[in-house]
Design an enzyme around this catalytic site. Structure first.
Site, mmCIF file in Angstrom:
data_model
loop_
_atom_site.group_PDB
_atom_site.id
_atom_site.type_symbol
_atom_site.label_atom_id
_atom_site.label_comp_id
_atom_site.label_asym_id
_atom_site.label_seq_id
_atom_site.Cartn_x
_atom_site.Cartn_y
_atom_site.Cartn_z
ATOM 1 N N LYS A 53 1.123 -1.184 -0.181
ATOM 2 C CA LYS A 53 -0.154 0.014 0.172
ATOM 3 C C LYS A 53 0.583 1.133 -0.233
ATOM 4 O O LYS A 53 0.549 2.380 -0.365
ATOM 5 C CB LYS A 53 -0.956 -0.202 1.191
ATOM 6 N N GLN A 97 -4.858 -1.659 9.587
ATOM 7 C CA GLN A 97 -4.807 -3.224 8.896
ATOM 8 C C GLN A 97 -5.375 -4.430 9.328
ATOM 9 O O GLN A 97 -4.806 -4.849 10.654
ATOM 10 C CB GLN A 97 -2.964 -3.255 8.711
ATOM 11 N N ASP A 120 -11.343 2.104 3.228
ATOM 12 C CA ASP A 120 -11.748 1.039 3.292
ATOM 13 C C ASP A 120 -13.170 0.447 3.134
ATOM 14 O O ASP A 120 -13.257 -0.267 2.915
ATOM 15 C CB ASP A 120 -11.260 -0.031 4.690
#
Ligand code: NDP
Length: 285
Positions: A53, A97, A120
C-alpha cells in the site's frame, strides 16, 4: 484458453491516471492527499500488505504515513490514536490494517474511524449506505473486481453471478455491487449444499473462499467469467496461489484472473482511488 484479465497492467494504467489527478490536486489545493496506515503487531502477511500500500501511494504521489504499534498495544491506546488522526486536518484517509490482535475489538476500532476518512469502506455507516444504495466509499476488493469486469466489457445485466464466500469485506459487498449491476446473484458459503451444482450455473463466478485451488474445472461452466479473489499459500511450494485452480480452469473459462497479479493489485489501486476521493470530498465541503 480464456482471456486473462491482467490486474497488474490494469492497475498500473489506473495508477498512472491517479498520479495525474494527484498532480492537479496539488496545484488546486496546495498539498497532496495523505493516507495514514496503522499497523499493529508483526504478522508477516499484514506487513507485506502494508508495504504494498505504501509503495502504491508513492507511485501515485499520495503521502503515506505509517504508525507501527506493538502487538501488546491496548485497545484504548489504539482508539486514542484513531481519534487523534480523525482530528488532524492534514490526514485524509485512515486505514487500520486487519486482523488486529485478539484482545482488541476490531469492530470498535473500525467504527471509531471518522466516516469521511474511512478509505477501506468498512465503517458501519459506509456499509449501511452501500446496502441502501446511497453514495459511499466502496470496499476496495469488490470495487476492484467490478473495475476488472468493466475493463473487458462483461455485461452483467441479467447474468447469473455466483459469489463463493460471504465475508463482510469481500463476499457480501461483492454480491451487492453485482446486484446493483442487475446480475442475478447467488451467495454460496460453507453450508451450501452441492456447491459445484451452484457454481456451474454461474455466468460470472467470484471465488472468495481462502482455500488453495478450491474451484476446479468441474465446478465452472464452459465460457464462464472466473474471478479469483483468494490469496493462499501453497503448502508444498510455499508460493502464493488463488482459490481457483487456474491451470485446470483457464481452458474452460472465457475470462479468468490469476493469483498473484489479479485482484490483489486492483485492491491496492482502489485504496489509492478511495484516498483521493476522501481528500476531494473533504476539500470541497
Ligand atoms: P473469510 O475467511 O472471512 O471468508 C471465507 C468465506 O468462504 C466464508 O464465507 C466461508 O463460509 C466460505 N467458505 C469457506 N470454506 C468453504 C467451503 N468449503 N465451501 C464454500 N464456502 C466456503 O475470508 P475473506 O472473505 O476475508 O477472504 C477470502 C479470500 O480472499 C482469502 O484467501 C483472502 O486472503 C483473500 N482476500 C484477497 C484480497 C485481495 O485483495 N486479493 C482482499 C481480501 C481477501 P462461512 O461463512 O459459512 O464460514
Amino acid at each position: 484458453m480464456g482471456v486473462v484479465i491482467d490486474g497488474k497492467t490494469l492497475s498500473a494504467n489506473i495508477k498512472a491516471d491517479l498520479a495525474e489527478r494527484v498532480r492537479s490536486l496539488r496545484g488546486e489545493y496546495g498539498r497532496v492527499p495523505v493516507l495514514t496506515v496503522i499497523l499493529v503487531g508483526d504478522d508477516p502477511a499484514s506487513h507485506s500488505y502494508v508495504r504494498g500500500k505504501i509503495k502504491a501511494a508513492a507511485e501515485v504521489g499520495i503521502e503515506s504515513r505509517l504508525v507501527e504499534l506493538d502487538a501488546s498495544v491496548g485497545e484504548q491506546e489504539l482508539l486514542d490514536r484513531v481519534h487523534a488522526l480523525n482530528e488532524d486536518d492534514g490526514v485524509d484517509g485512515i486505514l487500520v490494517q486487519l486482523p488486529l490482535p485478539k484482545h482488541i475489538d476490531s469492530e470498535r476500532v473500525v467504527s471509531a474511524i471518522s466516516l469521511e476518512k474511512d478509505v477501506d469502506g468498512f465503517h458501519p455507516l459506509n456499509v449501511a449506505r452501500l446496502w441502501l444504495g446511497e453514495p459511499c466509499t466502496l470496499p476496495c476488493t469488490p470495487k476492484g473486481v467490478m473495475r476488472m469486469l468493466d475493463s473487458v466489457g462483461i455485461g452483467l445485466s441479467g447474468c447469473n453471478a455466483v459469489v463463493v464466500g460471504r465475508s463482510n469485506i469481500v463476499g457480501k459487498p461483492m454480491a451487492k455491487l453485482l446486484l446493483d449491476a442487475n446480475a442475478t446473484v447467488t451467495v454460496a458459503h460453507s453450508r451450501t449444499r452441492d456447491l459445484a451444482e451452484v457454481t456451474r450455473r454461474a455466468d460470472v463466478l467470484i471465488a472468495a473462499v481462502g482455500r488453495a485451488r478450491f474451484i476446479g474445472a468441474d465446478m465452472i461452466k464452459e465460457g464462464a467469467v472466473v474471478i479469483d479473489v483468494g490469496v493462499n499459500r501453497d503448502e508444498t511450494t510455499g508460493k502464493l496461489c488463488g482459490d481457483v485452480d487456474f491451470d485446470a480452469c483457464a481452458g474452460k473459462a472465457s475470462y479468468i484472473t490469476k493469483t498473484p497479479g489479479g485482484v490483489g493489485p486492483m485492491t491496492i489501486c482502489m485504496l489509492m482511488e478511495n484516498t483521493i476521493e476522501c481528500f476531494v470530498k473533504r476539500k470541497s465541503r
